[in-house]
Design an enzyme around this catalytic site. Structure first.
Site, PDB file in Angstrom:
ATOM      1  N   HIS A 103     -57.971  16.524  -2.604  1.00 39.30           N
ATOM      2  CA  HIS A 103     -58.368  15.176  -3.018  1.00 39.30           C
ATOM      3  C   HIS A 103     -58.665  14.233  -1.847  1.00 39.30           C
ATOM      4  CE1 HIS A 103     -58.567  11.715  -5.680  1.00 39.30           C
ATOM      5  NE2 HIS A 103     -58.185  12.416  -6.723  1.00 39.30           N
ATOM      6  N   HIS A 124     -53.176  14.762 -12.723  1.00 40.11           N
ATOM      7  CA  HIS A 124     -52.836  15.282 -11.389  1.00 40.11           C
ATOM      8  C   HIS A 124     -51.397  15.787 -11.257  1.00 40.11           C
ATOM      9  CE1 HIS A 124     -56.749  14.186 -10.191  1.00 40.11           C
ATOM     10  NE2 HIS A 124     -56.529  13.013  -9.634  1.00 40.11           N
ATOM     11  N   GLU A 126     -64.014  16.813  -5.597  1.00 39.16           N
ATOM     12  CA  GLU A 126     -62.853  17.664  -5.859  1.00 39.16           C
ATOM     13  C   GLU A 126     -63.287  18.872  -6.689  1.00 39.16           C
ATOM     14  OE1 GLU A 126     -60.102  15.034  -8.107  1.00 39.16           O
ATOM     15  OE2 GLU A 126     -61.451  13.477  -7.447  1.00 39.16           O
TER      16      GLU A 126
HETATM   17  C1  GLA Z   1     -59.318  11.483  -9.802  1.00 44.36           C
HETATM   18  C2  GLA Z   1     -59.561  10.930 -11.151  1.00 44.36           C
HETATM   19  C3  GLA Z   1     -59.731   9.458 -11.086  1.00 44.36           C
HETATM   20  C4  GLA Z   1     -58.575   8.803 -10.400  1.00 44.36           C
HETATM   21  C5  GLA Z   1     -58.358   9.437  -9.052  1.00 44.36           C
HETATM   22  C6  GLA Z   1     -57.123   8.924  -8.396  1.00 44.36           C
HETATM   23  O1  GLA Z   1     -60.424  11.662  -9.097  1.00 44.36           O
HETATM   24  O2  GLA Z   1     -60.663  11.528 -11.779  1.00 44.36           O
HETATM   25  O3  GLA Z   1     -59.886   8.924 -12.371  1.00 44.36           O
HETATM   26  O4  GLA Z   1     -57.423   8.964 -11.179  1.00 44.36           O
HETATM   27  O5  GLA Z   1     -58.263  10.807  -9.139  1.00 44.36           O
HETATM   28  O6  GLA Z   1     -57.042   7.533  -8.381  1.00 44.36           O
END
Ligand code: GLA
Length: 357
Positions: free
Chosen positions: A187, A113, A322
């Protein structure tokens, strides 16, 4: 307060301050049906989504916090804009035209991210955006060349638009002055019960995908795509989240539940990719996107943080849809490309449509 040609309104109030003193505001978009969406400058975070159930009872279906301090201290990306690269890059390395770039290995040796200070933690400039479709905001951020290890000055624009048709549209675009990579996404964690009263295991999910992206123990894709047929990943018809989430299927075990990308189709073509439905309230969320994949994440890492109005968020109290390119695409030649070149414009559109039945 701004009023545009539709019946939409935008209100603005103070939400806190960045450490450098810049003021963070919370903007609230509302439509003629009294649906509303809250947005702040910090991370471009969607702080609330208030929609009715089938009896007209309005409740907040987005997880989040009451204060900026809580977002800064422990938000697991609640409602944020994610960039430059949403999801993981293996070992935090990628190569463009023979130059190897290193980005933060901030998740179990992998890059996640956007790194240590991704787009979820930066200050977004927000201004009301003139749209005859509804209440809209334009968010902008200029990510300097080299920020978090990524090449190129990246100029990013996000439009948040709430229509009277109960659609919340998220349009993200970006340009660069040097060849780079981008995988920008959004997100929000949803719990359609409202105010996260229980876990999300009884929600029904439909994902319009014949294949998913299997991963290794580090949640980096193996590089192959797998058919969802005869697996707990088959959501071509609706299933409750709980039905397969504790399956002994290796991929479910590796994800600690669902934390995978489903293959949704062609890049740049807007299509229906997912429907989530909560039977007791009748709330339904339909997702459309131009992305080739959608990460369906079932809040497996939520750990009981205290959220809005004192509501606590344990494991699996929210789910995310997402829309994005596949994880580790920079290192997977067969995956749709995430390269952005000078002169091109990256563009992605996601629609969250709210209804009841
Ligand atoms: C995304 C990732 C997860 C986790 C979340 C945040 O969706 O795929 O593994 O890291 O973000 O906690």
């Amino acid at each position: 307060m701004t009023t545009n040609p539709v019946t939409a309104t935008i209100t603005k109030k103070t939400f806190g301050k960045m450490s450098d003193g810049r003021e963070v505001f919370q903007y609230t978009l509302s439509n003629k049906n009294n649906i509303s969406v809250g947005v702040i400058n910090y991370g471009g975070i969607i702080t609330s989504i208030v929609v009715p159930d089938r009896n007209g009872k309005f409740e907040d279906i987005a997880l989040g916090f009451d204060t900026l301090e809580d977002y800064k201290a422990y938000s697991p990306y609640f409602g944020a804009i994610i960039g430059r690269y949403g999801n993981r890059i293996g070992n935090g390395r990628f190569t463009i035209d023979g130059t190897e770039y290193h980005v933060a290995q901030n998740n179990n040796g992998q890059h996640l991210h956007g790194g240590l200070k991704g787009f979820d933690k930066v200050y977004w400039t927000i201004e009301p955006f003139d749209s005859d479709e509804g209440a809209a905001l334009k968010l902008t951020y200029l990510s300097p060349d080299g920020e978090e290890g990524y090449p190129g000055n990246l100029s990013v624009e996000v439009i948040y638009l709430l229509t009277d048709g109960n659609e919340f549209k998220i349009l993200i675009s970006a340009t660069t002055d040097k060849k780079t990579i981008v995988n920008l996404t959004t997100h929000s964690y949803f719990n359609l019960l409202g105010n996260a009263k229980r876990d999300i295991l009884d929600h029904q999910i439909q994902l319009f995908a014949d294949q998913f992206v299997p991963v290794s123990s580090t949640l980096i894709p193996t590089g192959k795509l797998e058919s969802v047929g005869n697996t707990p990943f088959d959501f071509r018809t609706p299933h409750t989240i709980g039905e397969g989430i504790d399956s002994t299927h290796e991929q479910v075990q590796l994800g600690l539940g669902y934390d995978h990308t489903w293959v949704t189709g062609d890049v740049g073509v807007k299509k229906k990719i997912a429907v989530a439905y909560e039977p007791t309230t009748g709330r339904e969320l339909t997702v459309y996107s131009t992305e080739p994949g959608v990460q369906f994440y079932t809040g497996n890492f939520l750990n009981g943080a205290k959220g809005k109005n004192g509501v606590v968020y344990p494991k699996r109290y929210g789910f995310c849809l997402e829309p994005q390119h596949f994880p580790d695409s920079p290192n997977k030649a067969d995956f749709p490309t995430v390269i952005l070149k000078p002169g091109e414009r990256f563009h992605t559109e996601t629609v969250y449509k709210f209804s009841t039945r």
